[in-house]
Write an enzyme that holds these catalytic residues in place. Structure first.
Site, PDB file in Angstrom:
ATOM      1  N   GLY A  37       0.782  -1.112  -0.118  1.00 15.72           N
ATOM      2  CA  GLY A  37      -0.173   0.048   0.028  1.00 15.72           C
ATOM      3  C   GLY A  37       0.860   1.252  -0.038  1.00 15.72           C
ATOM      4  O   GLY A  37       0.310   2.225  -0.219  1.00 15.72           O
ATOM      5  N   HIS A  38       2.148   1.139   0.274  1.00 17.79           N
ATOM      6  CA  HIS A  38       2.934   2.331   0.397  1.00 17.79           C
ATOM      7  C   HIS A  38       3.683   2.492  -1.033  1.00 17.79           C
ATOM      8  O   HIS A  38       4.222   1.836  -1.780  1.00 17.79           O
ATOM      9  CB  HIS A  38       4.051   2.220   1.272  1.00 17.79           C
ATOM     10  CG  HIS A  38       4.809   3.546   1.478  1.00 17.79           C
ATOM     11  ND1 HIS A  38       4.474   4.797   2.103  1.00 17.79           N
ATOM     12  CD2 HIS A  38       6.115   3.773   1.013  1.00 17.79           C
ATOM     13  CE1 HIS A  38       5.210   5.607   2.187  1.00 17.79           C
ATOM     14  NE2 HIS A  38       6.354   5.258   1.354  1.00 17.79           N
ATOM     15  N   TYR A  39       2.883   3.450  -2.095  1.00 17.43           N
ATOM     16  CA  TYR A  39       3.089   3.989  -3.291  1.00 17.43           C
ATOM     17  C   TYR A  39       2.923   2.546  -4.242  1.00 17.43           C
ATOM     18  O   TYR A  39       4.160   1.985  -4.932  1.00 17.43           O
ATOM     19  CB  TYR A  39       5.067   4.411  -3.457  1.00 17.43           C
ATOM     20  CG  TYR A  39       4.910   5.817  -3.092  1.00 17.43           C
ATOM     21  CD1 TYR A  39       4.415   6.908  -3.826  1.00 17.43           C
ATOM     22  CD2 TYR A  39       5.361   6.064  -1.712  1.00 17.43           C
ATOM     23  CE1 TYR A  39       4.562   8.059  -3.192  1.00 17.43           C
ATOM     24  CE2 TYR A  39       5.610   7.194  -1.285  1.00 17.43           C
ATOM     25  CZ  TYR A  39       5.313   8.491  -2.106  1.00 17.43           C
ATOM     26  OH  TYR A  39       5.398   9.822  -1.719  1.00 17.43           O
TER      27      TYR A  39
END
Length: 106
Positions: free
Chosen positions: A15-17
């Site tokens: 979900g991070h970038y």
């Protein structure tokens, strides 16, 4: 200097970038924090983080990278500043400056 390998299965990655997985900046700052605690200035018994003074991110840290943190301590005896350079094989990833309160060794 401290060294950390960033595991490819770190729980912070999903979900991070999405589509461009990088190690979050807050995790880079935490690497500096933990490095400071692990390698305190001479004569210091205990450190406590007081402030994140500055942070400048210069390049991403990717899954599988080895992160080296070079610390330069100034100050004392009850307040210290840690200026850190965080690097990977691609060069400098971040410059971070943290302020700590300290307790001298007996």
């Amino acid at each position: 200097m401290t060294t950390l390998s960033v595991d490819t299965d770190e729980p912070v990655f999903p979900g991070h970038y999405p589509g461009f997985t990088i190690f979050p900046g807050v995790c880079v700052i935490e690497c500096v924090h933990l490095s400071g605690l692990a390698a305190p200035p001479p004569g210091v018994r205990r450190l406590e983080l007081a402030a994140v003074e500055t942070t400048r991110f210069l390049s991403p840290v990717f899954p599988g990278d080895q992160v080296e943190t070079d610390l330069v301590w100034t100050g004392g005896p009850d307040a210290w500043t840690c200026a850190a350079t965080v690097s990977t094989v691609r060069g400098t990833a971040a410059k971070v400056r943290l302020r700590f309160t300290a307790e001298e060794a007996a």
